[in-house]
Enzyme design. Structure first.
Site, PDB file in Angstrom:
ATOM      1  CD  GLU A 285      -3.215  -1.118   2.152  1.00 14.89           C
ATOM      2  OE1 GLU A 285      -3.104  -0.207   2.858  1.00 14.89           O
ATOM      3  OE2 GLU A 285      -4.134  -2.039   2.004  1.00 14.89           O
TER       4      GLU A 285
ATOM      5  CE  LYS B 255     -10.553  -3.567   3.890  1.00 18.04           C
ATOM      6  NZ  LYS B 255      -9.968  -4.736   4.479  1.00 18.04           N
TER       7      LYS B 255
HETATM    8  P1  PGA Z   1      -6.640  -6.121   2.734  1.00 21.38           P
HETATM    9  O1  PGA Z   1      -5.965  -5.139   3.764  1.00 21.38           O
HETATM   10  O2  PGA Z   1      -7.056  -5.597   1.438  1.00 21.38           O
HETATM   11  O3  PGA Z   1      -5.371  -7.032   2.270  1.00 21.38           O
HETATM   12  O4  PGA Z   1      -7.523  -6.870   3.206  1.00 21.38           O
HETATM   13  C1  PGA Z   1      -6.415  -3.952   4.116  1.00 21.38           C
HETATM   14  C2  PGA Z   1      -6.976  -3.735   5.573  1.00 21.38           C
HETATM   15  O5  PGA Z   1      -6.770  -4.922   6.403  1.00 21.38           O
HETATM   16  O6  PGA Z   1      -7.518  -2.821   5.946  1.00 21.38           O
HETATM   17 ZN    ZN Z   2      -7.576  -4.045   8.184  1.00 16.97          ZN
END
Ligand code: PGA
Ligand code: ZN
Length: 438
Positions: A216, A358
């Site tokens: 990220e 998400k």
């Molecule tokens: P991931 O991580 O998209 O790999 O699940 C993001 C998070 O855990 O916030």
């Molecule tokens: Zn997370």
């Protein structure tokens, strides 16, 4: 009124060079909406299911050929002719057509790309900015008058990466910075960028390979202990002349599901040995984990802990909420997986006080909005979030603004799949200030 005329799906690549689904939704009036499904690395067990062709040799078993075929076949046959304005009916039809509990039949990656592409086509057909169009849908979910107007979120920004996002150099997945105080989004972003670069210098001076970045965009140094990562960020805040706890707070995404051992109900921490390698795992209980996190909260200007306990460690979650719930935001990511039913259980059990949102964990836009609305009604903070596997799709920036979410979590201020969202927010900030002037 525009109707859905055609769905086109194609294989594109995400920020880890893995295939994912892009969908173009064609409207009867010529408008087109495009969306791309993101993909997680530290996914929760209860998330909607990402369909990949594990039996195929293409892309090492990660291809999305079946999901693509589902979009242009079954899904297109069912949705063609639907009014694009009617997002609720589109998403209901997707959920019913899939028919499984976790969207595993057609694939949540297929469904979320279709759902968001339809919303984008509808916005385009109205010649409206996406956040304006999404805000109209949001108003039917929001409590009248509360959080109904579009508002820029405060970014929570990844500074140091660990866990599944950086070769497991640290146990925790992210150490993040949260700008404090009433400042404009662009001013905050400028400070964040200054902090990010200063942190790079701090790490380099300590000989900590600070220039390597994780999935990220955060630095991925090999530090002796997770708490050292927090100390480095605090030092960088001071070095740009700002005050930790006043100008910037710290958040930690512990992502503890990743190192939770179900068979022994313990967490496996891996301290670093003197030679720099990671030593033998040390088992700690939930309560010891909470003790450790509490000592961090006492020592550092921490305002948020994400997934401090594992997705199914309900007792641990209850305990940490009792002990720290009135001092910090306890954010459920793997715990809630953007699912209204799991959030409802959490609210009833007094677990956590904030939720990560998400859209691809839920699988459709409507379900995402329903979870957001339940969070707001329950007094939980909302943090709209990207995945570790991302693309140029910036829909979540508009979603965070449209739903007046408290925060947005996108990753660091490096790598263009992250910047696509930060930059989209800059454009939205300009639009919102023009609207205020006029
Ligand atoms: P991931 O991580 O998209 O790999 O699940 C993001 C998070 O855990 O916030
Ligand atoms: Zn997370």
């Amino acid at each position: 009124m525009a109707r859905l005329a055609k769905l086109k799906a194609r294989r594109v690549l995400d920020s880890r060079g893995r295939p994912t689904i892009e969908v173009d939704a064609f409207a009867s009036d010529g408008s087109i909406g495009r969306a791309i499904a993101p993909s997680g690395a530290s996914t929760g067990r209860h998330e909607a299911f990402e369909l990949r062709d594990v039996d195929s040799t293409r892309f090492g078993g990660r291809d999305v050929g079946r999901a693509l075929a589902n979009v242009e076949g079954e899904i297109a046959r069912r949705l063609n002719g639907f009014e694009l304005d009617d997002q609720y009916s589109i998403d209901r039809a997707l959920i019913e057509l899939d028919g499984s509990k976790n969207k595993s039949r057609l694939g949540a990656n297929a469904l979320i790309a279709v759902s968001l592409a339809c919303a984008r086509a509808a916005a385009e057909s109205h010649r409206e900015e996406l956040y304006i169009y999404l805000n109209k849908i949001w108003r039917s979910h929001a409590i009248a008058g509360v959080d109904a107007a579009p508002r820029l979120p405060v970014p929570i920004v990844n500074m140091i990466s660990g866990g599944a996002h950086a070769g497991r150099n640290l146990d925790v997945q992210d150490v993040l910075a949260v700008p404090l105080g009433e400042r404009s989004y662009s001013d905050s972003l400028e400070r964040i960028v200054a902090l990010y670069h200063e942190l790079g210098a701090v790490l380099r001076e300590q000989g900590e390979e600070g220039s390597l970045v994780g999935d990220e965009g955060g630095y991925g140094p090999k530090l002796s202990d997770d708490s050292v990562a927090i100390e480095r960020v605090v030092a960088a805040i001071e070095r740009i002349g700002l005050a930790p706890g006043v100008d910037f707070a710290i958040a930690v995404d512990v992502a503890s599901t990743q190192f939770h051992d179900e068979s022994t109900s313990t967490y496996l921490m891996r301290p670093r040995a003197r030679d720099g390698s990671r030593g033998k795992p040390v088992k700690i209980t939930s309560s010891q984990m909470i003790d450790m996190l509490e000592s961090w909260v006492n020592r550092y200007p921490i305002t948020a802990l994400e997934d401090p306990l594992a997705e199914d460690d309900r007792e641990g979650w209850r305990e940490i909420t009792r002990r720290l719930g009135d001092r910090v935001h306890l954010i459920g990511d793997d715990l809630f997986v953007t699912d209204a039913r799991r959030l409802r259980e959490g609210v009833d059990e007094k677990v956590a006080n904030a939720i990560l949102i998400k859209p691809n964990q839920a699988g459709t836009l409507t379900e995402t909005l329903e979870t957001l609305a339940l969070a707001k009604r329950s007094g939980y903070r909302t943090i709209v979030s990207a995945r570790s596997g991302e693309t140029e799709d910036s829909t979540i920036a508009d979603l965070a603004v449209a739903t007046a979410s408290d925060h947005i979590k996108i990753g660091s201020v490096a790598r263009s799949e992250r910047l696509a969202k930060y930059n989209r927010l800059l454009r939205i900030e300009e639009k919102l200030s023009e609207a205020n002037i006029n």
